[in-house]
Write a protein that holds these residues in place. Structure first.
Motif, PDB file in Angstrom:
ATOM      1  N   SER A   1      -0.813  20.338  -4.245  1.00 51.73           N
ATOM      2  CA  SER A   1      -1.672  19.497  -5.074  1.00 51.73           C
ATOM      3  C   SER A   1      -1.296  18.022  -5.019  1.00 51.73           C
ATOM      4  N   VAL A   2      -0.111  17.714  -4.511  1.00 49.37           N
ATOM      5  CA  VAL A   2       0.304  16.308  -4.407  1.00 49.37           C
ATOM      6  C   VAL A   2       0.444  15.864  -2.958  1.00 49.37           C
ATOM      7  N   GLY A   3      -0.151  16.627  -2.029  1.00 50.79           N
ATOM      8  CA  GLY A   3      -0.202  16.205  -0.640  1.00 50.79           C
ATOM      9  C   GLY A   3       0.991  16.581   0.219  1.00 50.79           C
ATOM     10  N   LYS A   4       1.932  17.356  -0.312  1.00 49.78           N
ATOM     11  CA  LYS A   4       3.064  17.805   0.490  1.00 49.78           C
ATOM     12  C   LYS A   4       2.659  19.026   1.318  1.00 49.78           C
ATOM     13  N   PHE A   5       3.404  19.278   2.408  1.00 49.59           N
ATOM     14  CA  PHE A   5       3.178  20.487   3.178  1.00 49.59           C
ATOM     15  C   PHE A   5       3.479  21.699   2.300  1.00 49.59           C
ATOM     16  N   SER A   6       2.554  22.666   2.244  1.00 52.24           N
ATOM     17  CA  SER A   6       2.762  23.876   1.455  1.00 52.24           C
ATOM     18  C   SER A   6       3.369  24.950   2.349  1.00 52.24           C
ATOM     19  N   LYS A   7       4.675  24.929   2.475  1.00 57.11           N
ATOM     20  CA  LYS A   7       5.352  25.890   3.346  1.00 57.11           C
ATOM     21  C   LYS A   7       5.305  27.303   2.763  1.00 57.11           C
TER      22      LYS A   7
ATOM     23  N   ALA B   1       0.864  -1.186   0.000  1.00 52.72           N
ATOM     24  CA  ALA B   1       0.000   0.000   0.000  1.00 52.72           C
ATOM     25  C   ALA B   1       0.893   1.226   0.000  1.00 52.72           C
ATOM     26  N   ALA B   2       0.744   2.078  -1.022  1.00 51.54           N
ATOM     27  CA  ALA B   2       1.669   3.198  -1.210  1.00 51.54           C
ATOM     28  C   ALA B   2       0.931   4.526  -1.169  1.00 51.54           C
ATOM     29  N   GLY B   3       1.482   5.477  -0.409  1.00 53.94           N
ATOM     30  CA  GLY B   3       0.872   6.801  -0.334  1.00 53.94           C
ATOM     31  C   GLY B   3       1.786   7.777   0.386  1.00 53.94           C
ATOM     32  N   VAL B   4       1.351   9.030   0.468  1.00 51.50           N
ATOM     33  CA  VAL B   4       2.146  10.078   1.115  1.00 51.50           C
ATOM     34  C   VAL B   4       1.940  10.017   2.632  1.00 51.50           C
ATOM     35  N   PRO B   5       2.821  10.680   3.410  1.00 54.56           N
ATOM     36  CA  PRO B   5       2.728  10.583   4.876  1.00 54.56           C
ATOM     37  C   PRO B   5       1.376  11.006   5.444  1.00 54.56           C
ATOM     38  N   THR B   6       0.733  12.044   4.882  1.00 56.30           N
ATOM     39  CA  THR B   6      -0.543  12.489   5.438  1.00 56.30           C
ATOM     40  C   THR B   6      -1.609  11.395   5.360  1.00 56.30           C
TER      41      THR B   6
END
Length: 548
Positions: A528-534, A279-284
């Motif tokens: 848009s790809v789930g990363k933190f928007s700093k 199962a693959a996904g981003v940390p959030t």
């Protein structure tokens, strides 16, 4: 003297043929608003060939761009192969981009047709009049949604012809794929997330996708195999779903497509009910899933690949403690197809203490087979020693690494004169080729002439038991030029203080690296790809310390 071996083009058609010929009995599962839909590779292959006929019927040009605006579904997988196998170019549209960015990339790529899930038409309808070359819109019914089943007005702007996916498929004849003799022919394209300026187009070839698929099948990479049940939570519109959609088809692994509901309970239910192995996904995603798996049977899971942003040590250890399976951190970019490194523990390192292994897993792993990497001083281009501590800009090259952006003058900014990709990541590499990401160049904080890693601070703060999420940004400071500020999301029901956060960090980082302030927020904004928007946080809080 030349070798006497056959020279067969490396094309995506070979991946499709394997699934069709050998794995017709294997299953593809899609979660929809109406429930779980099941099909087989055999049925999928027949529909995919008919979809090739649909592209002919619509008059899509020989190298025409076929855009998708869709969730992870079996239908989306049909498009993943029908477009490139018929000689055309798949263009996955990121559903989370700003409207003006979507307009830009549809026009920049010269998309001739968009295949869109019905549940997403509300996002697309207001933009239809801005698409310059678009001739067709094909609607895919992805089941009932909370937004209702009505089709919005305006989809036929500028004379665009609107079609129903299943009606087109029912009327189409299956096709035989043309022979693609040039393996360097474009197969698909994906645009970057556009955090600075317009998104940039990356064009993947048949050859690069074929080789990347082989890379994803390697044991020291993601290790995709026939016995797997793969759940790509990572979107198919982002960096080829990390190569898992192609690798699953090539190996005959069963696929579980999550559809539109990526909530913690929904993903956890799929893992348990479908006996998912990868199962693959981003940390959030994994932050939301972990509490939903408590007490559930997760014995089928063998790997949880995670990337897109740094995996907090506390998150990976949370999975190890609860499931007996730490998160498998990997690193890559749209420009790297994307797998460029995967963090497996070496044989001798498996004898280390639990804490030492946990520290190793905060790295993004060894540079992947098929990829070369170097770390350089970005100003002088002098190499940085691989001692695990000295850092510089990480650069890559390889057969699945981009060489330029599509029709974009900014290519010269991102690629060196000798052909290496400038990743924009600051990294240190040890003598075993294991990469430790220090930060993105744009997220490093320079305070009093010294560099502070926002990633390091975030990892430490998110280990605080009363912290749900944290993002660290640099803001102007009247004395130090710039200083670190922690933007923190509390765990529901908890009331940590700023002082308790700073005190928690004491002894874990140098005193001069400690944040000069804490800002309490309800949620860390995401890209848009789930990363933190700093960048969003810096724009909102740039004056936070100016009166200190």
């Amino acid at each position: 003297m030349q070798g006497l071996m056959q020279d067969v083009p490396l094309t995506i058609t070979h991946l499709f043929d394997r699934a069709e010929q050998y794995f017709g009995h294997k299953e593809i599962v899609t979660a929809t608003g109406a429930g779980v839909e099941r099909t087989t590779y055999g049925e999928w292959a027949a529909r995919t060939r008919k979809l090739g006929g649909v592209l002919d019927t619509l008059g899509i040009s020989a190298e025409g761009r076929v855009a998708t605006f869709a969730w992870n579904t079996a239908r989306h997988l049909e498009l993943y192969f029908a477009a490139p196998c018929s000689g055309r170019v798949l263009h996955t549209l990121n559903i989370r981009l700003f409207p003006e960015q979507l307009t830009y990339i549809v026009n920049h790529a010269d998309d001739e047709v968009i295949f869109a899930d019905k549940s997403l038409l509300g996002l697309l309808a207001p933009l239809m009049s801005s698409f310059e070359r678009l001739a067709h819109l094909v609607i895919m019914d992805d089941g009932p949604t909370s937004g209702g089943d009505e089709i919005p007005d305006g989809l036929d702007a500028n004379g665009v012809q609107v079609h129903d996916y299943e009606a087109l498929l029912a009327a189409a004849e299956p096709v035989q794929w043309p022979v693609i003799s040039n393996e360097r022919q474009a197969a698909s394209m994906c645009y970057t997330s556009g955090t600075t300026g317009n998104p940039k187009g990356v064009v993947y070839s048949h050859r690069s996708t074929y080789l990347h698929t082989m890379g994803a099948m390697m044991a020291d990479s993601l290790g995709a195999r026939e016995s797997d049940v793969i759940l790509p939570v990572v979107p198919m519109f982002h960096a080829n779903a990390w190569g898992l959609a192609h690798a699953a088809v090539a190996t005959g692994a069963s696929l579980v497509m999550p559809g539109p509901d990526l909530s913690g309970p929904a993903v956890a239910k799929l893992i348990v009910d479908e006996k998912v192995t990868v199962a693959a996904g981003v940390p959030t995603i994994w932050m939301a899933v972990l509490p939903e798996l408590e007490g559930k049977d997760t014995s089928s899971l063998r790997s949880i690949p995670c990337g897109g942003s740094a995996v907090p040590k506390s998150l990976s250890e949370g999975y190890r403690e609860q499931l007996g399976l730490p998160i498998l951190q990997a690193w890559g970019m749209t420009e790297t197809s994307p797998i460029a490194s995967v963090c497996h523990i070496d044989a001798d390192q498996s004898l280390l203490s639990i804490e030492e292994q946990a520290d190793l897993r905060t790295q993004v792993g060894r540079i992947s087979f098929g990829v070369d990497a170097r770390v350089v001083d970005p100003e002088t281009m002098e190499p940085i020693v691989w001692d695990g501590e000295s850092s510089g800009e990480l650069q890559c090259r390889g057969n699945w690494i981009a060489s330029a952006y599509y029709d974009d003058e900014r290519s010269s900014e991102s690629f060196t004169d000798d052909g290496w990709l400038k990743t924009g990541d600051v990294a240190a590499v040890d003598e075993r080729g294991r990469i430790r990401l220090v930060d993105r160049t744009k997220d490093l904080i320079k305070s009093g002439g010294e560099w502070i890693s926002s990633v390091e601070l975030e990892n430490e703060i998110m280990a605080h038991p009363q912290v749900a999420e944290a993002a660290v940004i640099g803001v102007p400071h009247p004395k130090w030029g710039e200083a670190a500020v922690a933007c923190v999301v509390r765990v529901a029901g908890e009331e940590p203080t700023a002082e308790s956060i700073i005190e928690f960090l004491d002894g874990k980082v140098a005193k001069w690296q400690l944040p000069k302030g804490v800002i309490w927020i309800d949620e860390v904004p995401k890209t848009s790809v789930g990363k933190f928007s700093k960048k969003t946080l810096r724009d909102a809080h740039h004056d936070h310390l100016m009166d200190q």
